[in-house]
Design a protein around this motif. Structure first.
Motif, mmCIF file in Angstrom:
data_model
loop_
_atom_site.group_PDB
_atom_site.id
_atom_site.type_symbol
_atom_site.label_atom_id
_atom_site.label_comp_id
_atom_site.label_asym_id
_atom_site.label_seq_id
_atom_site.Cartn_x
_atom_site.Cartn_y
_atom_site.Cartn_z
ATOM 1 N N GLU A 61 6.356 25.869 35.978
ATOM 2 C CA GLU A 61 5.669 26.983 36.543
ATOM 3 C C GLU A 61 5.089 28.063 35.459
ATOM 4 O O GLU A 61 4.210 28.704 35.517
ATOM 5 C CB GLU A 61 7.262 27.681 36.307
ATOM 6 C CG GLU A 61 7.368 28.995 36.686
ATOM 7 C CD GLU A 61 9.189 29.517 36.478
ATOM 8 O OE1 GLU A 61 9.988 29.495 36.913
ATOM 9 O OE2 GLU A 61 8.786 31.248 36.018
ATOM 10 N N TYR B 204 15.361 20.076 35.193
ATOM 11 C CA TYR B 204 15.256 21.572 34.921
ATOM 12 C C TYR B 204 13.768 21.798 33.436
ATOM 13 O O TYR B 204 12.777 23.005 33.917
ATOM 14 C CB TYR B 204 16.650 22.067 34.477
ATOM 15 C CG TYR B 204 16.166 23.916 33.631
ATOM 16 C CD1 TYR B 204 17.074 24.234 35.114
ATOM 17 C CD2 TYR B 204 16.266 24.060 32.394
ATOM 18 C CE1 TYR B 204 16.595 25.823 34.137
ATOM 19 C CE2 TYR B 204 16.176 25.177 31.865
ATOM 20 C CZ TYR B 204 16.173 26.091 32.923
ATOM 21 O OH TYR B 204 15.942 27.661 32.659
ATOM 22 N N GLU C 201 20.807 29.300 34.401
ATOM 23 C CA GLU C 201 19.892 30.437 33.862
ATOM 24 C C GLU C 201 20.074 31.973 34.182
ATOM 25 O O GLU C 201 20.145 32.625 34.124
ATOM 26 C CB GLU C 201 18.558 29.726 33.989
ATOM 27 C CG GLU C 201 17.069 30.363 33.752
ATOM 28 C CD GLU C 201 16.725 30.054 34.766
ATOM 29 O OE1 GLU C 201 16.416 28.997 34.752
ATOM 30 O OE2 GLU C 201 16.087 31.069 35.734
ATOM 31 N N LEU D 181 9.321 26.179 24.986
ATOM 32 C CA LEU D 181 10.046 26.505 25.553
ATOM 33 C C LEU D 181 11.238 26.154 24.511
ATOM 34 O O LEU D 181 12.393 26.526 24.455
ATOM 35 C CB LEU D 181 9.792 26.001 26.805
ATOM 36 C CG LEU D 181 9.219 26.484 28.283
ATOM 37 C CD1 LEU D 181 9.708 25.788 29.022
ATOM 38 C CD2 LEU D 181 10.743 27.414 28.547
ATOM 39 N N ASP E 228 17.210 29.642 27.600
ATOM 40 C CA ASP E 228 16.163 29.266 26.298
ATOM 41 C C ASP E 228 16.672 28.854 24.890
ATOM 42 O O ASP E 228 16.293 28.068 24.478
ATOM 43 C CB ASP E 228 15.304 30.056 26.427
ATOM 44 C CG ASP E 228 14.777 29.854 28.103
ATOM 45 O OD1 ASP E 228 14.816 28.934 28.552
ATOM 46 O OD2 ASP E 228 13.331 29.942 28.432
ATOM 47 N N LYS F 212 20.020 25.805 36.543
ATOM 48 C CA LYS F 212 19.463 26.863 36.912
ATOM 49 C C LYS F 212 20.482 28.338 37.663
ATOM 50 O O LYS F 212 20.040 29.138 37.317
ATOM 51 C CB LYS F 212 19.270 26.856 39.028
ATOM 52 C CG LYS F 212 17.664 27.596 39.651
ATOM 53 C CD LYS F 212 17.285 27.777 38.721
ATOM 54 C CE LYS F 212 16.417 29.138 38.744
ATOM 55 N NZ LYS F 212 14.929 29.707 38.153
ATOM 56 N N ARG G 6 10.483 24.201 34.304
ATOM 57 C CA ARG G 6 10.217 25.219 33.539
ATOM 58 C C ARG G 6 8.637 25.150 33.097
ATOM 59 O O ARG G 6 7.769 26.230 33.164
ATOM 60 C CB ARG G 6 10.780 25.365 32.330
ATOM 61 C CG ARG G 6 12.498 25.820 33.072
ATOM 62 C CD ARG G 6 12.536 27.243 32.968
ATOM 63 N NE ARG G 6 11.608 28.293 32.405
ATOM 64 C CZ ARG G 6 12.649 28.603 31.181
ATOM 65 N NH1 ARG G 6 13.886 28.565 31.411
ATOM 66 N NH2 ARG G 6 11.546 29.213 30.373
ATOM 67 N N ARG H 290 17.577 34.520 31.440
ATOM 68 C CA ARG H 290 17.114 33.193 30.816
ATOM 69 C C ARG H 290 16.212 33.092 29.167
ATOM 70 O O ARG H 290 16.299 31.959 28.849
ATOM 71 C CB ARG H 290 15.175 33.488 31.610
ATOM 72 C CG ARG H 290 14.375 32.078 31.541
ATOM 73 C CD ARG H 290 13.194 32.931 33.052
ATOM 74 N NE ARG H 290 13.564 31.356 33.531
ATOM 75 C CZ ARG H 290 11.841 30.948 34.281
ATOM 76 N NH1 ARG H 290 11.099 31.924 33.735
ATOM 77 N NH2 ARG H 290 12.263 30.084 35.623
#
Ligand code: BES
Ligand code: ZN
Length: 615
Positions: free
Chosen positions: A340, A333, A404, A257, A413, A401, A337, A409
């Motif tokens: 997830e 956050y 984002e 990420l 990112d 969020k 991620r 996204r």
């Protein structure tokens, strides 16, 4: 260029750098514009019999040509002697400003060419960073244990330092401990005990003082992945390694990420249960509570959280505690991620819903202190601990969020990746972040600014109306089950087999206020909540037990509060007990026994909740 000219331009450059690098920190006596520390050589002995650490902190410093003093933070330390440069002769020092929260300013005069300041000192039993545990407070019951917790401003109780998150230094340490014990730090660590009890540590990345950490005990190591492993007491280490088996995968997901992990190894030390937090992101060695060892890996998002701090916090650091959300909001956050990537969206949806609920509760609790509802805080004159609320964590998360959602996204990112890499090993204020966001993102998207309510999010109380409210389908199923139960269904008929901790928390947290005693009995006899060995479930159930006067749980509450020192669990239970006369009595009885097991930070909080007076 003549040498004088070079000299003058260097000075101008240095002043310029100072002006842009150091945000004013209301929680430190250091004056970084004049003189800052660069590197620490720490040489200490850990003495369990007196519960004292004694030794010397040798600081390599950098100063302007005109600086005549360097200023350190100290609190509850004994300063024995100061020397400068290579001399062994005692040098002058004095104490300046002093404050109940901040401690004492240590002022050391400097000569024009001074580059080294050595402070001989010892801690005292009042040094709040350290917790000393007797053998019976450990899992093994044979040897004592000690650990430190320095965030936010307790490093100054462990050693004289410039205790401001905006000042970074590298360190080496020599630590002498009893021969049968292992010492670990936030540095390169040994993986086994040696016969001498002498350990050497090196942290070659510059870190702020709040990330110094030390633990000493009967500790073993077990590897997990190539760069990851766990440390714990011998009887705990296997369980910990099983629970945290995904650590290496988490690290891989995190790097994918937001860029390469900069700290070499990532290990976790599982501490005895009195550790006051869930986790602490000490670089290379996260400190963690054993209360996440549930046997089903359902609470490992804590590891994702502390690991994420290796970027948000340890790499890009809040400049002052007023910007704490830049550490914790970004980390929440990033944590979600990572989880997830490993456990899927439905898992994160549950965590986000739980987070949002507790954020809304916090906003309601802070009704009369709207300033504490803002991401950017002003904590002057307060303990920075007061800013460590769900606002920093969950409002911070909600802001990111929302970004984002509005930016998409992929682009979000890319922005975050660049944010971390271009500010690595630097500090950040909310204002600097705002300006970076404007240049890097908003300027490229006409119309975005209007949608995001940036100023309102960063500097105003409450929740702006573009907040993204999380929803969880798995929780909808829990709510259905709960409804059935309340309408009379037998708890045995509920379909709970696949529920994880998060689903149980939802179930328990949503009990109606008028839930009957019989229904509490029915639940406890089917699901055995009072005897659960999942601390999150216990905590939620015990809170409901107090609210609903479910006395059969009280003995279990007592045992829980005596064994566990994690502040997040203690606070709601003691607060609830204080609401009734009966409860107050119970709180006093329990706290009398439990207090000795709590770390200073938990004691401070609970002392004030129950208005504790030292007998
Ligand atoms: N850095 C914090 C712990 C902390 C915050 C210590 C403020 C002192 C002052 C750590 O990363 C943290 O947030 N821990 C949480 C973990 C949770 C959010 C997963 C905790 O301890 O509950
Ligand atoms: Zn955190």
């Amino acid at each position: 260029m003549t040498s004088t000219f070079r000299h003058i331009s260097f000075l101008i450059l240095f002043f310029f750098l100072c002006k842009i690098s150091f945000a004013t920190d209301p929680h430190s006596f250091s004056i970084p514009e004049n003189a800052i520390v660069n590197k620490l050589f720490l040489d200490i002995k850990v003495d369990f019999s007196s519960k004292i650490i004694r030794g010397k902190a040798k600081w390599i410093i950098q100063k302007t040509d005109t600086a005549t003093t360097i200023h350190f933070d100290t609190k509850n330390l004994i300063i024995e002697k100061v020397t400068i440069d290579e001399s062994e002769l005692p040098w002058k020092f004095s104490f300046g400003r002093s404050d109940e929260i901040l401690g004492h300013e240590l002022i050391i005069p400097l000569q024009k060419q001074t580059t080294v300041v050595t402070i001989y000192y010892s801690t005292t039993p009042e040094s709040a960073a350290c917790q000393w545990l007797d053998p019976n407070q450990t899992a093994g019951k044979k040897l004592p244990f000690m650990f430190t917790q320095c965030e936010a401003i307790l490093a100054r109780t462990l050693l004289p330092c410039q205790d401001s998150p905006g000042i970074r230094f590298t360190y080496e340490a020599n630590v002498q401990v009893p021969e049968n014990m292992l010492a670990l730090m936030s540095a390169e660590n040994p993986q086994a005990k040696n016969e001498t009890g002498k350990y050497h540590f090196n942290m070659s990345n510059p870190i702020p003082s709040y990330l110094i950490a030390l633990a000493v005990g009967d500790i073993e190591f077990k590897p997990i992945g190539e760069r990851t492993g766990v440390y714990a007491e011998p009887s705990v280490v296997e369980k910990a390694a099983w629970e945290f088996a995904d650590m290496q995968k988490m690290l891989d997901a995190a790097e994918k990420l937001y860029g390469a992990y900069q700290w070499g190894r990532y290990d976790v030390l599982v501490l005895p249960p009195s550790f006051p937090f869930g986790g602490m992101e000490n670089p290379r060695l996260t400190f963690a509570t054993p209360t996440v060892l549930t046997g089903d890996r359902s609470l490992v998002s804590l590891i994702a959280h502390e690991m994420a701090h290796s970027w948000s916090g340890n790499l890009v650091t809040n400049a002052t505690w007023n910007d704490f959300w830049l550490n914790e909001g970004f980390t929440d956050y990033f944590e979600r991620r990572i989880t997830e990537a490993l456990y899927g969206k439905s898992f994160v949806d549950m965590e986000a819903v739980l987070g949002m609920q507790s954020l809304q509760q916090t906003i309601a609790d802070f009704d009369s202190t709207p300033a504490l509802q803002c991401l950017k805080l002003n904590l002057s004159g307060m303990d920075p601990d007061e800013g460590a609320s769900d606002i920093a964590y969950e409002k911070g998360y909600s802001f990111l969020k929302m970004m984002e959602t509005n930016v998409g996204r992929d682009e979000w990112d890319a922005f975050l990746l660049k944010y971390f890499s271009s500010h690595a090993f630097q500090t950040m204020t909310t204002e600097q972040f705002e300006s970076y966001l404007r240049t890097e993102l908003l300027s490229k998207h006409p119309g975005l600014e209007k949608k995001i309510h940036l100023h309102q999010w960063l500097y105003e109380p409450g929740l702006p109306d573009n907040v993204v409210i999380p929803v969880s389908e798995r929780f909808n199923a829990v709510d259905d089950a709960e409804k059935k139960f309340i309408e009379g269904a037998n708890p045995k008929s509920l379909r709970v087999a696949a529920w994880t901790t998060q689903e149980w928390l939802r179930f328990i947290n949503e009990f109606p206020t008028d839930l009957s005693f019989e229904k509490m009995v029915a639940l406890d006899s089917v699901f055995h909540f009072s005897k659960s060995n999942n601390s999150e479930i216990e905590d939620a159930w015990f809170l409901q037990s107090l609210i609903h006067n479910y006395a059969p749980a009280y003995p279990y509450i007592k045992t829980f509060l005596i064994n566990v020192g994690r502040r997040k669990f203690l606070t709601p239970l003691y607060e609830e007990m204080m609401k009734s006369e009966e409860g107050k009595k119970l709180a006093m009885v329990i706290y009398k026994e439990a207090r000795i097991n709590y770390h200073y930070v938990s004691r401070e909080t609970i002392d004030s909740i129950i208005e504790w007076k030292q007998p």
